[in-house]
Design a protein around this motif. Structure first.
Motif, PDB file in Angstrom:
ATOM      1  N   ARG A 136       0.784  -1.213  -0.005  1.00 10.29           N
ATOM      2  CA  ARG A 136      -0.091  -0.021  -0.018  1.00 10.29           C
ATOM      3  C   ARG A 136       0.964   1.222   0.003  1.00 10.29           C
ATOM      4  N   GLU A 137       1.906   1.065   0.674  1.00 14.39           N
ATOM      5  CA  GLU A 137       3.029   2.281   0.684  1.00 14.39           C
ATOM      6  C   GLU A 137       3.473   2.646  -0.810  1.00 14.39           C
ATOM      7  N   ALA A 138       3.763   1.370  -1.607  1.00 14.22           N
ATOM      8  CA  ALA A 138       4.455   1.674  -2.901  1.00 14.22           C
ATOM      9  C   ALA A 138       3.334   2.277  -3.783  1.00 14.22           C
ATOM     10  N   ALA A 139       1.980   1.683  -3.412  1.00 14.93           N
ATOM     11  CA  ALA A 139       0.685   2.290  -4.430  1.00 14.93           C
ATOM     12  C   ALA A 139       0.483   3.520  -4.043  1.00 14.93           C
ATOM     13  N   PHE A 140       0.762   4.146  -2.579  1.00 13.69           N
ATOM     14  CA  PHE A 140       0.456   5.418  -2.547  1.00 13.69           C
ATOM     15  C   PHE A 140       1.323   6.267  -3.103  1.00 13.69           C
ATOM     16  N   GLN A 141       2.856   5.921  -3.287  1.00 11.65           N
ATOM     17  CA  GLN A 141       3.586   6.589  -3.858  1.00 11.65           C
ATOM     18  C   GLN A 141       3.623   6.756  -5.321  1.00 11.65           C
ATOM     19  N   ARG A 142       2.995   5.592  -6.044  1.00 13.81           N
ATOM     20  CA  ARG A 142       2.633   5.841  -7.326  1.00 13.81           C
ATOM     21  C   ARG A 142       1.466   6.577  -7.627  1.00 13.81           C
ATOM     22  N   LEU A 143       0.492   6.590  -6.978  1.00 13.91           N
ATOM     23  CA  LEU A 143      -0.626   7.435  -7.074  1.00 13.91           C
ATOM     24  C   LEU A 143      -0.305   9.093  -6.885  1.00 13.91           C
ATOM     25  N   VAL A 144       0.411   9.223  -5.958  1.00 13.78           N
ATOM     26  CA  VAL A 144       0.953  10.898  -5.679  1.00 13.78           C
ATOM     27  C   VAL A 144       1.934  11.139  -6.736  1.00 13.78           C
ATOM     28  N   SER A 145       2.603  10.476  -7.079  1.00 11.59           N
ATOM     29  CA  SER A 145       3.813  10.842  -8.151  1.00 11.59           C
ATOM     30  C   SER A 145       3.061  10.915  -9.354  1.00 11.59           C
ATOM     31  N   GLY A 146       2.003  10.540  -9.577  1.00 13.15           N
ATOM     32  CA  GLY A 146       1.450  10.504 -11.147  1.00 13.15           C
ATOM     33  C   GLY A 146       1.930   9.483 -11.940  1.00 13.15           C
ATOM     34  N   ALA A 147       2.454   8.216 -11.440  1.00 15.98           N
ATOM     35  CA  ALA A 147       2.906   6.850 -12.409  1.00 15.98           C
ATOM     36  C   ALA A 147       1.655   6.125 -12.251  1.00 15.98           C
ATOM     37  N   ALA A 148       0.618   6.337 -11.509  1.00 17.96           N
ATOM     38  CA  ALA A 148      -0.705   5.350 -11.735  1.00 17.96           C
ATOM     39  C   ALA A 148      -1.781   6.097 -12.456  1.00 17.96           C
ATOM     40  N   ALA A 149      -2.509   5.178 -13.104  1.00 18.08           N
ATOM     41  CA  ALA A 149      -3.578   5.639 -13.833  1.00 18.08           C
ATOM     42  C   ALA A 149      -4.634   6.554 -13.050  1.00 18.08           C
ATOM     43  N   GLY A 150      -4.854   6.231 -11.941  1.00 17.46           N
ATOM     44  CA  GLY A 150      -5.811   7.133 -11.036  1.00 17.46           C
ATOM     45  C   GLY A 150      -5.076   8.336 -10.401  1.00 17.46           C
ATOM     46  N   SER A 151      -3.943   8.690 -11.026  1.00 12.78           N
ATOM     47  CA  SER A 151      -3.271   9.668  -9.981  1.00 12.78           C
ATOM     48  C   SER A 151      -3.873  11.034  -9.963  1.00 12.78           C
ATOM     49  N   ALA A 152      -4.281  11.363 -11.053  1.00 14.80           N
ATOM     50  CA  ALA A 152      -5.012  12.723 -10.986  1.00 14.80           C
ATOM     51  C   ALA A 152      -6.264  12.789 -10.153  1.00 14.80           C
ATOM     52  N   VAL A 153      -7.102  11.893 -10.259  1.00 16.50           N
ATOM     53  CA  VAL A 153      -8.262  11.858  -9.220  1.00 16.50           C
ATOM     54  C   VAL A 153      -7.660  11.774  -7.603  1.00 16.50           C
ATOM     55  N   PHE A 154      -6.731  10.804  -7.662  1.00 13.19           N
ATOM     56  CA  PHE A 154      -6.157  10.870  -5.973  1.00 13.19           C
ATOM     57  C   PHE A 154      -5.557  11.962  -5.567  1.00 13.19           C
ATOM     58  N   ARG A 155      -4.748  12.719  -6.515  1.00 15.91           N
ATOM     59  CA  ARG A 155      -4.015  14.014  -6.091  1.00 15.91           C
ATOM     60  C   ARG A 155      -5.307  14.939  -5.827  1.00 15.91           C
ATOM     61  N   ARG A 156      -6.325  14.987  -6.496  1.00 14.35           N
ATOM     62  CA  ARG A 156      -7.322  15.947  -6.199  1.00 14.35           C
ATOM     63  C   ARG A 156      -8.145  15.403  -5.006  1.00 14.35           C
ATOM     64  N   LYS A 157      -8.238  14.520  -4.628  1.00 17.01           N
ATOM     65  CA  LYS A 157      -8.790  14.007  -3.150  1.00 17.01           C
ATOM     66  C   LYS A 157      -8.187  14.624  -2.158  1.00 17.01           C
ATOM     67  N   GLU A 158      -6.624  14.227  -2.498  1.00 19.28           N
ATOM     68  CA  GLU A 158      -5.717  14.752  -1.452  1.00 19.28           C
ATOM     69  C   GLU A 158      -5.858  16.124  -1.223  1.00 19.28           C
ATOM     70  N   ARG A 159      -6.208  17.145  -2.100  1.00 17.97           N
ATOM     71  CA  ARG A 159      -6.166  18.375  -2.013  1.00 17.97           C
ATOM     72  C   ARG A 159      -7.521  18.739  -1.138  1.00 17.97           C
ATOM     73  N   VAL A 160      -8.436  18.096  -1.564  1.00 17.89           N
ATOM     74  CA  VAL A 160      -9.823  18.050  -0.903  1.00 17.89           C
ATOM     75  C   VAL A 160      -9.705  17.916   0.669  1.00 17.89           C
ATOM     76  N   PHE A 161      -9.039  16.783   0.844  1.00 14.15           N
ATOM     77  CA  PHE A 161      -9.024  16.514   2.520  1.00 14.15           C
ATOM     78  C   PHE A 161      -8.345  17.496   3.266  1.00 14.15           C
ATOM     79  N   SER A 162      -7.215  18.198   2.664  1.00 12.65           N
ATOM     80  CA  SER A 162      -6.599  19.385   3.446  1.00 12.65           C
ATOM     81  C   SER A 162      -7.593  20.600   3.278  1.00 12.65           C
ATOM     82  N   VAL A 163      -8.383  20.776   2.365  1.00 14.31           N
ATOM     83  CA  VAL A 163      -9.179  22.027   2.209  1.00 14.31           C
ATOM     84  C   VAL A 163     -10.346  21.749   3.158  1.00 14.31           C
ATOM     85  N   VAL A 164     -10.857  20.734   3.346  1.00 17.93           N
ATOM     86  CA  VAL A 164     -11.892  20.559   4.299  1.00 17.93           C
ATOM     87  C   VAL A 164     -11.377  20.670   5.543  1.00 17.93           C
ATOM     88  N   TRP A 165     -10.101  20.325   6.088  1.00 17.69           N
ATOM     89  CA  TRP A 165      -9.654  20.465   7.438  1.00 17.69           C
ATOM     90  C   TRP A 165      -9.445  21.993   7.603  1.00 17.69           C
TER      91      TRP A 165
END
Length: 237
Positions: A136-165
């Motif tokens: 899961r750590e490796a998958a997380f790194q792929r998603l945040v680095s843009g190497a995975a297919a769903g990276s764009a959505v994942f990083r958008r959700k990452e921003r949403v998480f911080s914006v909410v808080w």
């Protein structure tokens, strides 16, 4: 064939992921309340002593890593601002309103970090998503680095998480300031804590539903895809 044991040179464990959060947030805040409530020190002294850890960590980061740790700097700034405000005394309502300065400073810092493309709340959320699992750590790194297919959505959700808080903490700050000047002082002393707890509950619910939940599903799918690819690579080799 080589075999690796432990986490030496490998993926960080859950404890490793928690360390920055513990050092930068839990230790200074915990020491502040311990000194103030358990040992009866003044607000000024408690703030001063609780600033030691983030101050040392900030200096160490600059000297060793040639960069400043954002969260440590933020906590240090919050404490310094609170120390300066502590010089103003005599108005109980002002002292109640001063406590909301922590929330507002952290909230602004979080929102600014999103604007800079480095959402600050990611480090707080990451341990709950990766659960100390190397896959899961490796998958997380792929998603945040843009190497995975769903990276764009994942990083958008990452921003949403911080914006909410950031928005929840900012709203909590406004509510406590308004309460400090409109609600009887004796009532606001305990009501301030209720507002803080309510803000935390709302923050967890909103950030979980809008960001953390979908991110966990995406992370699980990416980790499973990574596990499925490894045997195929091994056979081909």
């Amino acid at each position: 064939m080589t075999k690796t044991t432990g986490n030496h040179g490998g993926t960080p464990s859950a404890l490793d992921n928690f360390k920055p959060l513990l050092i930068d947030v839990a230790v200074p805040l915990g020491s502040y309340y311990l000194l103030k409530e358990a040992f009866g020190t003044s607000t000024f002294a408690a703030l001063a002593w609780s600033s030691v850890v983030p101050a040392v960590r900030t200096v160490w980061s600059v000297v060793k890593e040639r960069r400043a740790n954002a969260l440590a700097v933020l906590i240090l700034v919050v404490n310094v601002v609170s120390l300066l405000l502590s010089f103003v005394s005599g108005d109980p309502r002002l002292m109640l309103a001063k406590d909301s300065g922590v929330s507002s400073t952290v909230a602004i810092g979080i929102l600014v970090s999103v604007g800079l493309g480095k959402p600050m709340m990611t480090e707080a959320m990451k341990p709950f998503l990766v659960k100390g699992d190397p896959a899961r750590e490796a998958a997380f790194q792929r998603l945040v680095s843009g190497a995975a297919a769903g990276s764009a959505v994942f990083r958008r959700k990452e921003r949403v998480f911080s914006v909410v808080w950031g928005l929840v903490l900012l709203a909590e700050c406004v509510a406590r300031v308004v309460g400090a000047y409109t609600v009887p002082v004796d009532t606001m002393v305990w009501l301030g804590s209720v507002v803080l707890v309510a803000a935390m509950v709302i923050g967890f619910l909103l950030s979980g539903g809008l960001a953390a939940g979908p991110m966990e599903d995406m992370l699980t799918a990416e980790a499973e895809a990574g596990r499925a690819e490894r045997p195929a690579v091994a056979v081909a080799a």
